[in-house]
Motif scaffolding. Structure first.
Motif, PDB file in Angstrom:
ATOM      1  N   SER A  97       0.827  -1.218   0.000  1.00 53.88           N
ATOM      2  CA  SER A  97       0.000   0.000   0.000  1.00 53.88           C
ATOM      3  C   SER A  97       0.856   1.261   0.000  1.00 53.88           C
ATOM      4  CB  SER A  97      -0.951  -0.009   1.203  1.00 53.88           C
ATOM      5  OG  SER A  97      -0.235  -0.040   2.403  1.00 53.88           O
ATOM      6  N   ILE A  98       1.985   1.253   0.697  1.00 56.57           N
ATOM      7  CA  ILE A  98       2.852   2.435   0.714  1.00 56.57           C
ATOM      8  C   ILE A  98       3.506   2.654  -0.651  1.00 56.57           C
ATOM      9  CG2 ILE A  98       4.970   3.408   1.703  1.00 56.57           C
ATOM     10  CD1 ILE A  98       4.079   2.254   4.392  1.00 56.57           C
ATOM     11  N   SER A  99       3.757   1.564  -1.372  1.00 54.69           N
ATOM     12  CA  SER A  99       4.390   1.705  -2.691  1.00 54.69           C
ATOM     13  C   SER A  99       3.527   2.513  -3.656  1.00 54.69           C
ATOM     14  CB  SER A  99       4.688   0.328  -3.285  1.00 54.69           C
ATOM     15  OG  SER A  99       3.494  -0.315  -3.701  1.00 54.69           O
ATOM     16  N   THR A 100       2.209   2.550  -3.409  1.00 51.04           N
ATOM     17  CA  THR A 100       1.322   3.300  -4.306  1.00 51.04           C
ATOM     18  C   THR A 100       1.539   4.805  -4.209  1.00 51.04           C
ATOM     19  OG1 THR A 100      -0.467   3.384  -2.668  1.00 51.04           O
ATOM     20  CG2 THR A 100      -0.454   1.500  -4.179  1.00 51.04           C
ATOM     21  N   GLN A 101       2.240   5.257  -3.181  1.00 45.86           N
ATOM     22  CA  GLN A 101       2.525   6.689  -3.015  1.00 45.86           C
ATOM     23  C   GLN A 101       3.681   7.152  -3.907  1.00 45.86           C
ATOM     24  OE1 GLN A 101       3.214   7.402   1.141  1.00 45.86           O
ATOM     25  NE2 GLN A 101       1.342   6.351   1.763  1.00 45.86           N
ATOM     26  N   TYR A 102       4.339   6.213  -4.558  1.00 41.56           N
ATOM     27  CA  TYR A 102       5.509   6.553  -5.374  1.00 41.56           C
ATOM     28  C   TYR A 102       5.229   6.277  -6.846  1.00 41.56           C
ATOM     29  CZ  TYR A 102       8.017   6.844  -0.977  1.00 41.56           C
ATOM     30  OH  TYR A 102       8.418   7.200   0.286  1.00 41.56           O
ATOM     31  N   ASP A 103       5.699   7.193  -7.689  1.00 44.40           N
ATOM     32  CA  ASP A 103       5.591   6.965  -9.128  1.00 44.40           C
ATOM     33  C   ASP A 103       6.444   5.761  -9.527  1.00 44.40           C
ATOM     34  OD1 ASP A 103       3.895   9.130  -9.493  1.00 44.40           O
ATOM     35  OD2 ASP A 103       5.556  10.534  -9.790  1.00 44.40           O
ATOM     36  N   ASN A 104       7.578   5.619  -8.852  1.00 44.83           N
ATOM     37  CA  ASN A 104       8.501   4.514  -9.133  1.00 44.83           C
ATOM     38  C   ASN A 104       8.234   3.378  -8.142  1.00 44.83           C
ATOM     39  OD1 ASN A 104      10.592   2.854  -9.849  1.00 44.83           O
ATOM     40  ND2 ASN A 104      12.221   4.277  -9.285  1.00 44.83           N
ATOM     41  N   ARG A 105       7.107   2.692  -8.296  1.00 44.14           N
ATOM     42  CA  ARG A 105       6.756   1.590  -7.388  1.00 44.14           C
ATOM     43  C   ARG A 105       7.777   0.468  -7.479  1.00 44.14           C
ATOM     44  NH1 ARG A 105       0.601   0.026  -8.224  1.00 44.14           N
ATOM     45  NH2 ARG A 105       1.191  -1.476  -6.646  1.00 44.14           N
ATOM     46  N   LEU A 106       8.283   0.240  -8.683  1.00 42.34           N
ATOM     47  CA  LEU A 106       9.283  -0.805  -8.876  1.00 42.34           C
ATOM     48  C   LEU A 106      10.549  -0.487  -8.084  1.00 42.34           C
ATOM     49  CD1 LEU A 106       9.918  -3.456 -10.357  1.00 42.34           C
ATOM     50  CD2 LEU A 106      10.805  -2.083 -12.235  1.00 42.34           C
ATOM     51  N   GLY A 107      10.966   0.765  -8.098  1.00 42.72           N
ATOM     52  CA  GLY A 107      12.141   1.181  -7.332  1.00 42.72           C
ATOM     53  C   GLY A 107      11.919   1.023  -5.835  1.00 42.72           C
ATOM     54  N   PHE A 108      10.721   1.390  -5.374  1.00 44.80           N
ATOM     55  CA  PHE A 108      10.383   1.235  -3.957  1.00 44.80           C
ATOM     56  C   PHE A 108      10.475  -0.239  -3.556  1.00 44.80           C
ATOM     57  CE2 PHE A 108       7.467   0.448  -0.485  1.00 44.80           C
ATOM     58  CZ  PHE A 108       7.768   1.468   0.408  1.00 44.80           C
ATOM     59  N   GLY A 109       9.892  -1.108  -4.382  1.00 43.72           N
ATOM     60  CA  GLY A 109       9.947  -2.544  -4.109  1.00 43.72           C
ATOM     61  C   GLY A 109      11.375  -3.069  -4.137  1.00 43.72           C
ATOM     62  N   ALA A 110      12.172  -2.585  -5.099  1.00 44.80           N
ATOM     63  CA  ALA A 110      13.573  -3.022  -5.185  1.00 44.80           C
ATOM     64  C   ALA A 110      14.343  -2.606  -3.940  1.00 44.80           C
ATOM     65  CB  ALA A 110      14.224  -2.442  -6.438  1.00 44.80           C
ATOM     66  N   GLY A 111      14.055  -1.409  -3.424  1.00 39.69           N
ATOM     67  CA  GLY A 111      14.710  -0.966  -2.191  1.00 39.69           C
ATOM     68  C   GLY A 111      14.357  -1.854  -1.010  1.00 39.69           C
ATOM     69  N   ALA A 112      13.076  -2.247  -0.904  1.00 42.43           N
ATOM     70  CA  ALA A 112      12.629  -3.120   0.181  1.00 42.43           C
ATOM     71  C   ALA A 112      13.261  -4.510   0.056  1.00 42.43           C
ATOM     72  CB  ALA A 112      11.114  -3.223   0.193  1.00 42.43           C
ATOM     73  N   VAL A 113      13.366  -5.008  -1.157  1.00 39.63           N
ATOM     74  CA  VAL A 113      13.997  -6.310  -1.392  1.00 39.63           C
ATOM     75  C   VAL A 113      15.484  -6.249  -1.040  1.00 39.63           C
ATOM     76  CG1 VAL A 113      14.686  -7.944  -3.204  1.00 39.63           C
ATOM     77  CG2 VAL A 113      12.322  -7.110  -3.080  1.00 39.63           C
ATOM     78  N   ALA A 114      16.150  -5.169  -1.432  1.00 41.02           N
ATOM     79  CA  ALA A 114      17.574  -5.005  -1.090  1.00 41.02           C
ATOM     80  C   ALA A 114      17.762  -4.973   0.423  1.00 41.02           C
ATOM     81  CB  ALA A 114      18.118  -3.729  -1.724  1.00 41.02           C
ATOM     82  N   ALA A 115      16.817  -4.357   1.146  1.00 42.86           N
ATOM     83  CA  ALA A 115      16.889  -4.316   2.612  1.00 42.86           C
ATOM     84  C   ALA A 115      16.820  -5.723   3.187  1.00 42.86           C
ATOM     85  CB  ALA A 115      15.757  -3.453   3.170  1.00 42.86           C
ATOM     86  N   SER A 116      15.942  -6.558   2.645  1.00 42.51           N
ATOM     87  CA  SER A 116      15.818  -7.938   3.128  1.00 42.51           C
ATOM     88  C   SER A 116      17.112  -8.713   2.924  1.00 42.51           C
ATOM     89  CB  SER A 116      14.669  -8.662   2.421  1.00 42.51           C
ATOM     90  OG  SER A 116      13.440  -8.116   2.801  1.00 42.51           O
ATOM     91  N   PHE A 117      17.659  -8.648   1.723  1.00 36.42           N
ATOM     92  CA  PHE A 117      18.904  -9.368   1.450  1.00 36.42           C
ATOM     93  C   PHE A 117      20.026  -8.861   2.352  1.00 36.42           C
ATOM     94  CE2 PHE A 117      16.748 -11.013  -2.216  1.00 36.42           C
ATOM     95  CZ  PHE A 117      17.409 -12.173  -2.547  1.00 36.42           C
ATOM     96  N   THR A 118      20.137  -7.540   2.491  1.00 34.84           N
ATOM     97  CA  THR A 118      21.187  -6.955   3.326  1.00 34.84           C
ATOM     98  C   THR A 118      21.042  -7.419   4.773  1.00 34.84           C
ATOM     99  OG1 THR A 118      21.288  -4.993   1.918  1.00 34.84           O
ATOM    100  CG2 THR A 118      22.193  -4.780   4.144  1.00 34.84           C
ATOM    101  N   PHE A 119      19.833  -7.329   5.302  1.00 37.03           N
ATOM    102  CA  PHE A 119      19.601  -7.682   6.708  1.00 37.03           C
ATOM    103  C   PHE A 119      19.870  -9.159   6.974  1.00 37.03           C
ATOM    104  CE2 PHE A 119      16.912  -9.327  10.073  1.00 37.03           C
ATOM    105  CZ  PHE A 119      17.333  -8.550  11.139  1.00 37.03           C
ATOM    106  N   PHE A 120      19.280 -10.050   6.182  1.00 33.49           N
ATOM    107  CA  PHE A 120      19.416 -11.479   6.476  1.00 33.49           C
ATOM    108  C   PHE A 120      20.840 -11.984   6.285  1.00 33.49           C
ATOM    109  CE2 PHE A 120      14.724 -11.498   5.813  1.00 33.49           C
ATOM    110  CZ  PHE A 120      14.410 -11.886   7.109  1.00 33.49           C
ATOM    111  N   PHE A 121      21.541 -11.489   5.274  1.00 36.34           N
ATOM    112  CA  PHE A 121      22.933 -11.898   5.107  1.00 36.34           C
ATOM    113  C   PHE A 121      23.798 -11.359   6.241  1.00 36.34           C
ATOM    114  CE2 PHE A 121      21.678 -13.461   1.053  1.00 36.34           C
ATOM    115  CZ  PHE A 121      22.652 -14.369   0.678  1.00 36.34           C
ATOM    116  N   ALA A 122      23.558 -10.117   6.663  1.00 33.14           N
ATOM    117  CA  ALA A 122      24.316  -9.546   7.781  1.00 33.14           C
ATOM    118  C   ALA A 122      24.036 -10.315   9.071  1.00 33.14           C
ATOM    119  CB  ALA A 122      23.975  -8.066   7.966  1.00 33.14           C
TER     120      ALA A 122
END
Length: 197
Positions: free
Chosen positions: A133-158
């Protein structure tokens, strides 16, 4: 770039709190046992859920009212069982970290990780519903999702690979008892919160 940063920041903030999945990844990292498969299961699962949320799948949870209740009760039951196992391990004690010693099979580790991820209703609320739902606030929804996915990979690997820094502490059986006690209590607290609605 703003959407990517916002997705990353929100993604990290949602998974930072200790929970069932994070406690399991920490434990596997401390044991140095199947760390890569476990962190990949967590990261890829999050990526799929975030993608579903950004693509609008959150509407399904709103359209099927009973789905949320089923997810909540199934998740609570699993957390009660997993918490009981951790509390029993804390009570029995006798565990110490021995580098290179594996006790759980790869299959069991991956299945436990999948259950902790996919049976947890909070995962759906955070990734699919909230991030979607928060991604709908951004024109670049794909970028928002990519940022969230990058956070997951960064966090779990760390978390998975950074846990080895705590290995000297967990060479003592008392440290494992404390960790198991905390994990069990966290699991039961999350289960109670789920059941309370």
């Amino acid at each position: 770039m703003q959407a990517i940063g916002a997705g990353f920041a929100l993604g990290i903030s949602l998974i930072l709190a200790i929970g069932a999945q994070n406690a399991f990844v920490l434990r596997q990292g401390l044991r140095r046992e199947h760390v890569l498969p476990v962190v990949l299961v967590c990261s890829v699962s999050d990526a799929l859920l975030v993608a579903a949320g950004v693509a609008g799948f959150g509407a399904l949870t709103r359209a099927v009212p009973g789905l949320e209740a089923v997810m909540r009760y199934a998740g609570a039951a699993f957390l009660v069982w997993y918490g009981a196992r951790a509390l029993l391990a804390a009570w029995r004690g006798g565990e110490a970290l021995e580098a290179g010693e594996g006790t759980a099979s790869l299959r069991r580790a991956v299945l436990t990780c999948l259950a902790l991820t996919w049976l947890n209703p909070h995962v759906y609320l955070d990734t699919v519903v909230l991030l979607g739902s928060i991604s709908t606030q951004y024109d670049n929804r794909l970028g928002f999702g990519a940022g969230a996915v990058a956070a997951s990979f960064t966090f779990f690997f760390a978390l998975g690979y950074g846990a080895r820094l705590l290995a000297p502490l967990f060479r003592r059986p008392a440290s494992w008892r404390v960790l198991d006690l905390l994990v069990g209590l966290v699991m039961w607290a999350i289960a109670v919160k789920l059941l309370a609605g």
